[in-house]
Design a protein around this motif. Structure first.
Motif, mmCIF file in Angstrom:
data_model
loop_
_atom_site.group_PDB
_atom_site.id
_atom_site.type_symbol
_atom_site.label_atom_id
_atom_site.label_comp_id
_atom_site.label_asym_id
_atom_site.label_seq_id
_atom_site.Cartn_x
_atom_site.Cartn_y
_atom_site.Cartn_z
ATOM 1 N N LEU A 133 0.977 -1.589 0.110
ATOM 2 C CA LEU A 133 0.079 0.185 -0.312
ATOM 3 C C LEU A 133 1.101 0.992 0.288
ATOM 4 O O LEU A 133 2.017 1.431 0.325
ATOM 5 C CB LEU A 133 -0.873 -0.034 1.317
ATOM 6 N N THR A 134 0.586 2.423 -0.521
ATOM 7 C CA THR A 134 1.307 3.444 -0.744
ATOM 8 C C THR A 134 0.119 4.608 -0.358
ATOM 9 O O THR A 134 -1.158 4.469 -0.853
ATOM 10 C CB THR A 134 1.906 4.315 -2.223
ATOM 11 N N GLU A 135 0.188 5.611 0.503
ATOM 12 C CA GLU A 135 -1.096 6.629 0.988
ATOM 13 C C GLU A 135 -0.246 7.915 0.964
ATOM 14 O O GLU A 135 0.559 7.877 2.052
ATOM 15 C CB GLU A 135 -1.174 6.384 2.101
ATOM 16 N N ASN A 136 -0.621 8.718 0.730
ATOM 17 C CA ASN A 136 -0.733 10.520 0.800
ATOM 18 C C ASN A 136 -1.235 11.680 -0.075
ATOM 19 O O ASN A 136 -2.127 10.804 -1.138
ATOM 20 C CB ASN A 136 0.927 10.631 0.337
ATOM 21 N N ASP A 137 -2.178 11.916 1.084
ATOM 22 C CA ASP A 137 -2.964 13.006 0.840
ATOM 23 C C ASP A 137 -3.811 12.475 0.085
ATOM 24 O O ASP A 137 -4.475 13.174 -0.879
ATOM 25 C CB ASP A 137 -2.059 14.226 -0.359
ATOM 26 N N ASN A 138 -4.806 11.414 1.170
ATOM 27 C CA ASN A 138 -5.827 11.353 0.383
ATOM 28 C C ASN A 138 -5.875 10.409 -0.860
ATOM 29 O O ASN A 138 -7.122 10.326 -1.527
ATOM 30 C CB ASN A 138 -6.892 12.068 0.761
ATOM 31 N N LEU A 139 -4.751 9.799 -1.239
ATOM 32 C CA LEU A 139 -4.341 8.653 -2.070
ATOM 33 C C LEU A 139 -4.124 7.726 -2.038
ATOM 34 O O LEU A 139 -3.027 7.731 -1.492
ATOM 35 C CB LEU A 139 -3.915 9.947 -3.528
ATOM 36 N N ILE A 140 -4.432 6.751 -2.414
ATOM 37 C CA ILE A 140 -4.414 5.247 -1.669
ATOM 38 C C ILE A 140 -4.057 4.193 -2.349
ATOM 39 O O ILE A 140 -5.184 4.684 -3.521
ATOM 40 C CB ILE A 140 -5.009 4.815 0.128
ATOM 41 N N CYS A 141 -3.039 3.810 -3.294
ATOM 42 C CA CYS A 141 -2.822 2.412 -4.308
ATOM 43 C C CYS A 141 -2.483 1.052 -3.569
ATOM 44 O O CYS A 141 -1.747 1.257 -2.287
ATOM 45 C CB CYS A 141 -1.736 3.407 -5.040
ATOM 46 N N SER A 142 -3.248 0.023 -3.859
ATOM 47 C CA SER A 142 -2.770 -1.172 -3.340
ATOM 48 C C SER A 142 -2.168 -1.559 -4.354
ATOM 49 O O SER A 142 -2.256 -1.759 -5.583
ATOM 50 C CB SER A 142 -3.978 -1.990 -2.922
ATOM 51 N N GLY A 143 -1.637 -2.530 -4.292
ATOM 52 C CA GLY A 143 -0.091 -3.548 -5.745
ATOM 53 C C GLY A 143 -1.701 -4.145 -6.724
ATOM 54 O O GLY A 143 -2.087 -4.174 -6.729
ATOM 55 N N ALA A 144 -0.855 -5.640 -6.096
ATOM 56 C CA ALA A 144 -1.658 -6.663 -6.730
ATOM 57 C C ALA A 144 -3.617 -6.465 -6.685
ATOM 58 O O ALA A 144 -3.159 -6.275 -5.448
ATOM 59 C CB ALA A 144 -0.838 -8.168 -7.003
ATOM 60 N N VAL A 145 -4.189 -7.342 -6.995
ATOM 61 C CA VAL A 145 -5.364 -7.467 -7.017
ATOM 62 C C VAL A 145 -5.957 -8.068 -5.214
ATOM 63 O O VAL A 145 -6.277 -7.877 -4.452
ATOM 64 C CB VAL A 145 -6.180 -8.443 -7.565
ATOM 65 N N SER A 146 -4.362 -9.002 -5.307
ATOM 66 C CA SER A 146 -4.758 -9.098 -3.207
ATOM 67 C C SER A 146 -4.591 -8.889 -1.961
ATOM 68 O O SER A 146 -4.979 -9.186 -1.333
ATOM 69 C CB SER A 146 -3.446 -10.622 -3.590
ATOM 70 N N SER A 147 -4.066 -7.955 -2.605
ATOM 71 C CA SER A 147 -3.398 -6.423 -1.809
ATOM 72 C C SER A 147 -4.695 -5.954 -1.524
ATOM 73 O O SER A 147 -5.178 -5.288 -0.494
ATOM 74 C CB SER A 147 -2.918 -5.663 -2.042
ATOM 75 N N MET A 148 -5.810 -5.688 -2.495
ATOM 76 C CA MET A 148 -7.619 -5.413 -2.046
ATOM 77 C C MET A 148 -7.594 -5.923 -0.228
ATOM 78 O O MET A 148 -8.293 -4.971 0.148
ATOM 79 C CB MET A 148 -8.170 -6.016 -2.658
ATOM 80 N N MET A 149 -7.121 -7.019 0.379
ATOM 81 C CA MET A 149 -7.496 -6.957 1.661
ATOM 82 C C MET A 149 -7.067 -5.680 2.484
ATOM 83 O O MET A 149 -7.251 -5.474 4.071
ATOM 84 C CB MET A 149 -7.649 -8.192 1.736
ATOM 85 N N HIS A 150 -5.895 -5.599 1.789
ATOM 86 C CA HIS A 150 -4.822 -4.981 3.081
ATOM 87 C C HIS A 150 -5.730 -3.125 2.766
ATOM 88 O O HIS A 150 -5.809 -2.486 3.603
ATOM 89 C CB HIS A 150 -3.264 -5.269 2.310
ATOM 90 N N LEU A 151 -6.291 -3.492 2.061
ATOM 91 C CA LEU A 151 -7.039 -1.802 1.834
ATOM 92 C C LEU A 151 -7.642 -1.598 2.288
ATOM 93 O O LEU A 151 -7.813 -0.927 2.735
ATOM 94 C CB LEU A 151 -6.973 -1.803 -0.146
ATOM 95 N N ALA A 152 -8.612 -2.747 2.200
ATOM 96 C CA ALA A 152 -9.970 -2.651 3.335
ATOM 97 C C ALA A 152 -9.736 -2.184 4.662
ATOM 98 O O ALA A 152 -10.561 -1.939 5.485
ATOM 99 C CB ALA A 152 -10.319 -4.420 2.924
ATOM 100 N N LEU A 153 -8.642 -3.116 4.945
ATOM 101 C CA LEU A 153 -8.091 -2.938 7.262
ATOM 102 C C LEU A 153 -7.803 -1.681 6.689
ATOM 103 O O LEU A 153 -8.066 -1.280 7.737
ATOM 104 C CB LEU A 153 -7.588 -3.655 6.921
ATOM 105 N N ARG A 154 -6.905 -1.078 5.770
ATOM 106 C CA ARG A 154 -7.101 0.222 5.745
ATOM 107 C C ARG A 154 -7.972 1.512 6.194
ATOM 108 O O ARG A 154 -7.693 1.932 6.717
ATOM 109 C CB ARG A 154 -5.799 1.174 4.807
ATOM 110 N N ILE A 155 -8.354 1.005 5.359
ATOM 111 C CA ILE A 155 -9.709 1.987 5.273
ATOM 112 C C ILE A 155 -10.263 1.363 7.029
ATOM 113 O O ILE A 155 -11.283 2.274 7.267
ATOM 114 C CB ILE A 155 -11.346 2.114 4.257
ATOM 115 N N ILE A 156 -10.922 0.503 7.264
ATOM 116 C CA ILE A 156 -11.215 0.369 8.577
ATOM 117 C C ILE A 156 -10.492 0.697 9.437
ATOM 118 O O ILE A 156 -11.018 1.773 10.495
ATOM 119 C CB ILE A 156 -11.591 -1.524 8.607
ATOM 120 N N GLN A 157 -9.474 1.029 9.362
ATOM 121 C CA GLN A 157 -8.368 1.227 9.991
ATOM 122 C C GLN A 157 -8.792 2.787 10.329
ATOM 123 O O GLN A 157 -8.975 3.278 11.970
ATOM 124 C CB GLN A 157 -6.914 0.827 10.042
#
Length: 151
Positions: A123-147
């Motif tokens: 994951l990368t995150e800066n200035d309300n822009l978040i990118c997640s790597g391969a499709v399998s990292s979608m869960m990391h993105l979901a957990l980051r949003i929950i956090q």
């Protein structure tokens, strides 16, 4: 999020003209909104895109305008996998960190030299822009949003 809904997260699909879109495996998504309808959102998530869109050849230029307008309203924009190509196409990632699927590293670096591509990051995150790597990292993105939003 809305105080009227008992769910913490409510997902809505938005398309340029409010018409259904066909995804992989011929799955058809029915949208809730079009770009022309006014609504607020905490997050706009750009899904993985295959094939990767060609640089400067977005079928509907309103897509880029919509992403930028949502960002200017304070919406956090997140991309999943190759959705980073579409996000980079807006110019919002210029001078910022991003990640995408490692298989597309060379193509991404060539097309978007102003973006600091960190391909080894999930994951990368800066200035309300978040990118997640391969499709399998979608869960990391979901957990980051929950956090970001709660516990």
């Amino acid at each position: 999020m809305s105080g009227k809904d008992s769910n913490m997260f409510v997902t809505k699909v938005v398309t340029p003209k409010g018409k259904p879109v066909t995804c992989g495996d011929c799955v058809q998504l029915q949208p809730h909104f079009s770009f022309d309808e006014k609504f607020t959102s905490d997050y706009l998530i750009i899904p993985a895109l295959l094939p990767v869109p060609e640089s400067g050849v977005i079928r509907d230029p309103r897509v880029l305008d919509y992403i930028c307008s949502q960002y200017s309203l304070g919406t956090t924009i997140a991309s999943v996998c190759t959705g980073a190509f579409l996000l980079a196409e807006t110019g919002l990632l210029d001078g910022k960190s991003a990640t995408t699927n490692w298989q597309f590293e060379k193509k991404f670096r060539y097309r978007y030299p102003k973006v600091n591509l960190e391909i080894s990051k999930i994951l990368t995150e800066n200035d309300n822009l978040i990118c997640s790597g391969a499709v399998s990292s979608m869960m990391h993105l979901a957990l980051r949003i929950i956090q970001r939003e709660g516990s």
